[in-house]
Design a protein around this motif. Structure first.
Motif, PDB file in Angstrom:
ATOM      1  N   GLU A   6       0.833  -1.200   0.000  1.00 37.61           N
ATOM      2  CA  GLU A   6       0.000   0.000   0.000  1.00 37.61           C
ATOM      3  C   GLU A   6       0.869   1.252   0.000  1.00 37.61           C
ATOM      4  OE1 GLU A   6      -2.005  -2.764   3.204  1.00 37.61           O
ATOM      5  OE2 GLU A   6       0.020  -2.060   2.734  1.00 37.61           O
ATOM      6  N   CYS A  22      -2.697   0.326  -4.068  1.00 43.13           N
ATOM      7  CA  CYS A  22      -2.323  -1.006  -3.603  1.00 43.13           C
ATOM      8  C   CYS A  22      -1.905  -1.837  -4.799  1.00 43.13           C
ATOM      9  CB  CYS A  22      -3.498  -1.666  -2.900  1.00 43.13           C
ATOM     10  SG  CYS A  22      -3.255  -3.431  -2.565  1.00 43.13           S
ATOM     11  N   TRP A  36     -10.085  -2.834   0.295  1.00 42.49           N
ATOM     12  CA  TRP A  36      -9.517  -1.952   1.309  1.00 42.49           C
ATOM     13  C   TRP A  36     -10.267  -2.164   2.616  1.00 42.49           C
ATOM     14  CZ3 TRP A  36      -5.107   0.557   0.915  1.00 42.49           C
ATOM     15  CH2 TRP A  36      -4.606   0.896  -0.355  1.00 42.49           C
ATOM     16  N   ARG A  38     -10.049  -0.881   6.923  1.00 41.91           N
ATOM     17  CA  ARG A  38      -9.449   0.096   7.822  1.00 41.91           C
ATOM     18  C   ARG A  38      -9.738  -0.295   9.255  1.00 41.91           C
ATOM     19  NH1 ARG A  38     -13.168   5.552   6.784  1.00 41.91           N
ATOM     20  NH2 ARG A  38     -15.120   4.767   7.724  1.00 41.91           N
ATOM     21  N   ARG A  45     -11.983  -3.961  12.711  1.00 37.29           N
ATOM     22  CA  ARG A  45     -11.610  -3.724  11.329  1.00 37.29           C
ATOM     23  C   ARG A  45     -12.866  -3.675  10.464  1.00 37.29           C
ATOM     24  NH1 ARG A  45      -6.856  -7.359   9.513  1.00 37.29           N
ATOM     25  NH2 ARG A  45      -8.399  -9.016   9.785  1.00 37.29           N
ATOM     26  N   TYR A  94      -5.684  -0.951   5.229  1.00 36.70           N
ATOM     27  CA  TYR A  94      -5.026  -2.151   4.744  1.00 36.70           C
ATOM     28  C   TYR A  94      -5.625  -2.579   3.411  1.00 36.70           C
ATOM     29  CZ  TYR A  94      -3.514  -2.682   9.604  1.00 36.70           C
ATOM     30  OH  TYR A  94      -2.964  -2.476  10.855  1.00 36.70           O
ATOM     31  N   CYS A  95      -4.754  -3.077   2.554  1.00 40.34           N
ATOM     32  CA  CYS A  95      -5.197  -3.686   1.317  1.00 40.34           C
ATOM     33  C   CYS A  95      -5.126  -5.200   1.483  1.00 40.34           C
ATOM     34  CB  CYS A  95      -4.307  -3.242   0.160  1.00 40.34           C
ATOM     35  SG  CYS A  95      -4.774  -3.896  -1.443  1.00 40.34           S
ATOM     36  N   TRP A 125      -2.427  -9.936   2.659  1.00 38.74           N
ATOM     37  CA  TRP A 125      -2.615  -8.652   3.335  1.00 38.74           C
ATOM     38  C   TRP A 125      -1.352  -7.812   3.249  1.00 38.74           C
ATOM     39  CZ3 TRP A 125      -7.097  -6.985   5.862  1.00 38.74           C
ATOM     40  CH2 TRP A 125      -8.104  -7.941   5.980  1.00 38.74           C
ATOM     41  N   GLN A 127       0.863  -4.338   4.801  1.00 36.00           N
ATOM     42  CA  GLN A 127       1.261  -3.867   6.133  1.00 36.00           C
ATOM     43  C   GLN A 127       0.437  -2.674   6.601  1.00 36.00           C
ATOM     44  OE1 GLN A 127       3.644  -5.400   8.161  1.00 36.00           O
ATOM     45  NE2 GLN A 127       3.330  -6.965   6.586  1.00 36.00           N
ATOM     46  N   GLY A 128      -0.234  -2.029   5.667  1.00 38.77           N
ATOM     47  CA  GLY A 128      -1.094  -0.901   6.030  1.00 38.77           C
ATOM     48  C   GLY A 128      -0.443   0.438   5.772  1.00 38.77           C
TER      49      GLY A 128
END
Length: 135
Positions: A6, A22, A36, A38, A45, A94-95, A125, A127-128
């Motif tokens: 991301e 992403c 996506w 969050r 989440r 996060y993606c 996933w 790392q954000g």
């Protein structure tokens, strides 16, 4: 090896915009659902938006009209254009990606239908990237 990367987060003022990107690498020849999520401190989440290879998209009610999802299938890249940002949009974004496609209100994957799809159905996933919106 599959990698999810991301970018695009940052700190902005309320009402401003950000665009998240992403990129999923290491996956070829499979229909890929990308999404996506969050998570804000102390909160669960939340799935923000999702798109499969056919560009069918799911967008959370909390961001409809402000966030726009787009995708470049050739590059396995998913974008999230976030406009009119609010302090409550502050979160780690996060993606995630998984094989499968969006059908109706859920994910069709490996012969199973998940509606709504639990987080564990997403195989990959990132790392954000942090988004902070100040008032």
């Amino acid at each position: 090896q599959v990698q999810v990367m991301e970018s695009g987060g940052g700190s902005v003022q309320s009402g401003e915009s950000l665009r998240l990107s992403c990129v999923v690498s290491g996956v070829t020849g499979k229909p890929l659902l990308m999404a996506w999520f969050r998570q804000a401190p102390g909160k669960e989440r939340e799935r923000v938006a999702a798109s499969d290879s056919n560009s069918v998209a799911s967008v959370a009610d909390s961001v409809k009209g402000r966030f726009t999802l787009s995708r470049d299938n050739g590059k396995n890249t998913l974008y999230l254009q976030m406009n009119i940002l609010k302090p409550e949009d502050t979160a780690m974004y996060y993606c995630a990606a998984t094989s499968g496609f969006w059908y109706g209100h859920g994910l069709y994957k490996d012969g199973y239908y998940y509606t709504p799809p639990p987080d564990y159905t997403y195989q990959y996933w990132g790392q954000g990237t942090q988004v902070t919106v100040s008032s």
